[in-house]
Design a protein around this motif. Structure first.
Motif, PDB file in Angstrom:
ATOM      1  N   SER A   1       0.850  -1.195   0.000  1.00 41.64           N
ATOM      2  CA  SER A   1       0.000   0.000   0.000  1.00 41.64           C
ATOM      3  C   SER A   1       0.881   1.239   0.000  1.00 41.64           C
ATOM      4  O   SER A   1       1.912   1.272   0.658  1.00 41.64           O
ATOM      5  CB  SER A   1      -0.865   0.026   1.261  1.00 41.64           C
ATOM      6  OG  SER A   1      -1.729  -1.061   1.290  1.00 41.64           O
ATOM      7  N   GLY A   2       0.453   2.248  -0.762  1.00 41.11           N
ATOM      8  CA  GLY A   2       1.206   3.496  -0.818  1.00 41.11           C
ATOM      9  C   GLY A   2       2.201   3.564  -1.962  1.00 41.11           C
ATOM     10  O   GLY A   2       2.655   4.639  -2.319  1.00 41.11           O
ATOM     11  N   SER A   3       2.553   2.414  -2.562  1.00 44.50           N
ATOM     12  CA  SER A   3       3.475   2.445  -3.704  1.00 44.50           C
ATOM     13  C   SER A   3       2.671   2.575  -5.000  1.00 44.50           C
ATOM     14  O   SER A   3       1.471   2.346  -5.025  1.00 44.50           O
ATOM     15  CB  SER A   3       4.353   1.193  -3.720  1.00 44.50           C
ATOM     16  OG  SER A   3       3.576   0.029  -3.849  1.00 44.50           O
ATOM     17  N   LYS A   4       3.361   2.969  -6.078  1.00 47.20           N
ATOM     18  CA  LYS A   4       2.703   3.139  -7.376  1.00 47.20           C
ATOM     19  C   LYS A   4       2.666   1.823  -8.144  1.00 47.20           C
ATOM     20  O   LYS A   4       3.625   1.057  -8.112  1.00 47.20           O
ATOM     21  CB  LYS A   4       3.445   4.183  -8.217  1.00 47.20           C
ATOM     22  CG  LYS A   4       3.255   5.587  -7.746  1.00 47.20           C
ATOM     23  CD  LYS A   4       3.896   6.568  -8.697  1.00 47.20           C
ATOM     24  CE  LYS A   4       3.680   7.986  -8.213  1.00 47.20           C
ATOM     25  NZ  LYS A   4       4.227   8.962  -9.155  1.00 47.20           N
ATOM     26  N   ALA A   5       1.577   1.614  -8.854  1.00 49.24           N
ATOM     27  CA  ALA A   5       1.446   0.420  -9.691  1.00 49.24           C
ATOM     28  C   ALA A   5       2.426   0.527 -10.859  1.00 49.24           C
ATOM     29  O   ALA A   5       2.417   1.524 -11.581  1.00 49.24           O
ATOM     30  CB  ALA A   5       0.022   0.281 -10.198  1.00 49.24           C
TER      31      ALA A   5
ATOM     32  N   GLY B   1       0.732   3.646 -12.444  1.00 50.93           N
ATOM     33  CA  GLY B   1       0.928   4.925 -11.794  1.00 50.93           C
ATOM     34  C   GLY B   1      -0.038   5.219 -10.661  1.00 50.93           C
ATOM     35  O   GLY B   1       0.190   6.127  -9.869  1.00 50.93           O
ATOM     36  N   GLU B   2      -1.145   4.460 -10.572  1.00 53.43           N
ATOM     37  CA  GLU B   2      -2.068   4.660  -9.455  1.00 53.43           C
ATOM     38  C   GLU B   2      -1.405   4.172  -8.171  1.00 53.43           C
ATOM     39  O   GLU B   2      -0.569   3.274  -8.188  1.00 53.43           O
ATOM     40  CB  GLU B   2      -3.377   3.895  -9.672  1.00 53.43           C
ATOM     41  CG  GLU B   2      -4.280   4.509 -10.703  1.00 53.43           C
ATOM     42  CD  GLU B   2      -5.622   3.797 -10.802  1.00 53.43           C
ATOM     43  OE1 GLU B   2      -5.994   3.054  -9.864  1.00 53.43           O
ATOM     44  OE2 GLU B   2      -6.288   3.970 -11.819  1.00 53.43           O
ATOM     45  N   ILE B   3      -1.796   4.749  -7.066  1.00 55.03           N
ATOM     46  CA  ILE B   3      -1.276   4.361  -5.760  1.00 55.03           C
ATOM     47  C   ILE B   3      -2.095   3.193  -5.219  1.00 55.03           C
ATOM     48  O   ILE B   3      -3.325   3.244  -5.219  1.00 55.03           O
ATOM     49  CB  ILE B   3      -1.343   5.545  -4.760  1.00 55.03           C
ATOM     50  CG1 ILE B   3      -0.586   6.759  -5.295  1.00 55.03           C
ATOM     51  CG2 ILE B   3      -0.837   5.126  -3.381  1.00 55.03           C
ATOM     52  CD1 ILE B   3       0.899   6.540  -5.478  1.00 55.03           C
ATOM     53  N   PHE B   4      -1.408   2.154  -4.767  1.00 59.26           N
ATOM     54  CA  PHE B   4      -2.114   1.029  -4.161  1.00 59.26           C
ATOM     55  C   PHE B   4      -2.725   1.504  -2.849  1.00 59.26           C
ATOM     56  O   PHE B   4      -2.011   2.000  -1.973  1.00 59.26           O
ATOM     57  CB  PHE B   4      -1.166  -0.143  -3.887  1.00 59.26           C
ATOM     58  CG  PHE B   4      -0.666  -0.811  -5.123  1.00 59.26           C
ATOM     59  CD1 PHE B   4      -1.524  -1.507  -5.953  1.00 59.26           C
ATOM     60  CD2 PHE B   4       0.673  -0.761  -5.459  1.00 59.26           C
ATOM     61  CE1 PHE B   4      -1.055  -2.142  -7.103  1.00 59.26           C
ATOM     62  CE2 PHE B   4       1.158  -1.388  -6.596  1.00 59.26           C
ATOM     63  CZ  PHE B   4       0.286  -2.083  -7.421  1.00 59.26           C
TER      64      PHE B   4
ATOM     65  N   ARG C   1      -3.347  -5.816 -21.924  1.00 61.88           N
ATOM     66  CA  ARG C   1      -2.763  -5.903 -23.272  1.00 61.88           C
ATOM     67  C   ARG C   1      -2.671  -4.547 -23.951  1.00 61.88           C
ATOM     68  O   ARG C   1      -1.715  -4.244 -24.618  1.00 61.88           O
ATOM     69  CB  ARG C   1      -3.594  -6.861 -24.122  1.00 61.88           C
ATOM     70  CG  ARG C   1      -3.459  -8.275 -23.657  1.00 61.88           C
ATOM     71  CD  ARG C   1      -4.189  -9.239 -24.588  1.00 61.88           C
ATOM     72  NE  ARG C   1      -4.371 -10.495 -23.903  1.00 61.88           N
ATOM     73  CZ  ARG C   1      -5.498 -10.885 -23.337  1.00 61.88           C
ATOM     74  NH1 ARG C   1      -6.568 -10.124 -23.414  1.00 61.88           N
ATOM     75  NH2 ARG C   1      -5.577 -12.031 -22.712  1.00 61.88           N
ATOM     76  N   ASP C   2      -3.728  -3.723 -23.802  1.00 62.71           N
ATOM     77  CA  ASP C   2      -3.748  -2.414 -24.451  1.00 62.71           C
ATOM     78  C   ASP C   2      -4.122  -1.361 -23.420  1.00 62.71           C
ATOM     79  O   ASP C   2      -5.248  -0.894 -23.375  1.00 62.71           O
ATOM     80  CB  ASP C   2      -4.735  -2.400 -25.614  1.00 62.71           C
ATOM     81  CG  ASP C   2      -4.762  -1.058 -26.341  1.00 62.71           C
ATOM     82  OD1 ASP C   2      -3.813  -0.271 -26.167  1.00 62.71           O
ATOM     83  OD2 ASP C   2      -5.731  -0.803 -27.071  1.00 62.71           O
ATOM     84  N   ALA C   3      -3.172  -0.993 -22.581  1.00 58.94           N
ATOM     85  CA  ALA C   3      -3.428  -0.057 -21.483  1.00 58.94           C
ATOM     86  C   ALA C   3      -3.727   1.352 -21.984  1.00 58.94           C
ATOM     87  O   ALA C   3      -4.311   2.140 -21.260  1.00 58.94           O
ATOM     88  CB  ALA C   3      -2.242  -0.035 -20.533  1.00 58.94           C
TER      89      ALA C   3
ATOM     90  N   ARG D   1      -8.023   7.072 -17.496  1.00 59.62           N
ATOM     91  CA  ARG D   1      -7.109   7.423 -16.408  1.00 59.62           C
ATOM     92  C   ARG D   1      -7.843   8.082 -15.245  1.00 59.62           C
ATOM     93  O   ARG D   1      -7.245   8.444 -14.260  1.00 59.62           O
ATOM     94  CB  ARG D   1      -6.026   8.381 -16.919  1.00 59.62           C
ATOM     95  CG  ARG D   1      -5.099   7.738 -17.888  1.00 59.62           C
ATOM     96  CD  ARG D   1      -4.212   6.759 -17.168  1.00 59.62           C
ATOM     97  NE  ARG D   1      -3.285   6.158 -18.112  1.00 59.62           N
ATOM     98  CZ  ARG D   1      -2.484   5.191 -17.798  1.00 59.62           C
ATOM     99  NH1 ARG D   1      -2.487   4.685 -16.597  1.00 59.62           N
ATOM    100  NH2 ARG D   1      -1.677   4.690 -18.699  1.00 59.62           N
ATOM    101  N   THR D   2      -9.154   8.281 -15.383  1.00 60.49           N
ATOM    102  CA  THR D   2      -9.924   8.900 -14.324  1.00 60.49           C
ATOM    103  C   THR D   2     -10.387   7.831 -13.348  1.00 60.49           C
ATOM    104  O   THR D   2     -11.091   6.913 -13.731  1.00 60.49           O
ATOM    105  CB  THR D   2     -11.161   9.616 -14.908  1.00 60.49           C
ATOM    106  OG1 THR D   2     -10.728  10.496 -15.930  1.00 60.49           O
ATOM    107  CG2 THR D   2     -11.909  10.374 -13.834  1.00 60.49           C
ATOM    108  N   PRO D   3      -9.982   7.934 -12.072  1.00 64.11           N
ATOM    109  CA  PRO D   3     -10.422   6.923 -11.109  1.00 64.11           C
ATOM    110  C   PRO D   3     -11.912   7.063 -10.815  1.00 64.11           C
ATOM    111  O   PRO D   3     -12.477   8.151 -10.945  1.00 64.11           O
ATOM    112  CB  PRO D   3      -9.592   7.239  -9.862  1.00 64.11           C
ATOM    113  CG  PRO D   3      -9.227   8.664 -10.005  1.00 64.11           C
ATOM    114  CD  PRO D   3      -9.140   8.938 -11.481  1.00 64.11           C
ATOM    115  N   PHE D   4     -12.543   5.983 -10.485  1.00 65.51           N
ATOM    116  CA  PHE D   4     -13.946   6.032 -10.112  1.00 65.51           C
ATOM    117  C   PHE D   4     -14.077   5.630  -8.651  1.00 65.51           C
ATOM    118  O   PHE D   4     -13.252   4.920  -8.118  1.00 65.51           O
ATOM    119  CB  PHE D   4     -14.799   5.135 -11.006  1.00 65.51           C
ATOM    120  CG  PHE D   4     -14.446   3.676 -10.915  1.00 65.51           C
ATOM    121  CD1 PHE D   4     -15.073   2.856  -9.987  1.00 65.51           C
ATOM    122  CD2 PHE D   4     -13.485   3.132 -11.742  1.00 65.51           C
ATOM    123  CE1 PHE D   4     -14.741   1.512  -9.895  1.00 65.51           C
ATOM    124  CE2 PHE D   4     -13.148   1.785 -11.657  1.00 65.51           C
ATOM    125  CZ  PHE D   4     -13.786   0.980 -10.725  1.00 65.51           C
TER     126      PHE D   4
END
Length: 90
Positions: free
Chosen positions: A6-10, A34-37, A56-58, A63-66
């Motif tokens: 937790s707290g690190s970037k994906a 780049g999201e934070i766990f 496969r196709d990021a 990029r907007t979190p829900f």
């Protein structure tokens, strides 16, 4: 891939296996690069993440979190629930 905390970037977009302290079974979540766990509302930072399948196709992912409201289980009190819009791993 190694366990991430937790707290690190994906490091990559994909499906991650989430392991908690003994209060919850292992489950999977989808997290973008780049999201934070997030930490757990019950066991805090005693959560680990492991990439199990890379997307496969990021580039086509939003990029907007829900956010969504968490509904408590019968065994949880109102004090244990997260506020609307708060990002947590249940």
């Amino acid at each position: 891939m190694k366990n991430l905390s937790s707290g690190s970037k994906a490091p990559a977009t994909g499906v991650y296996e989430v392991t908690h302290a003994p209060h919850r079974l292992v489950h999977q979540v989808t997290i973008a690069e780049g999201e934070i766990f997030p930490k757990c509302r019950k066991c805090g930072t005693a959560v680990t993440y492991e990439l199990v399948e890379m997307a496969r196709d990021a580039s086509s992912w939003a990029r907007t979190p829900f956010t969504y409201p968490l509904i408590p289980f019968d065994s949880e009190s109102d004090d244990d629930t997260a506020s609307l819009g708060e990002t947590v791993v249940a």
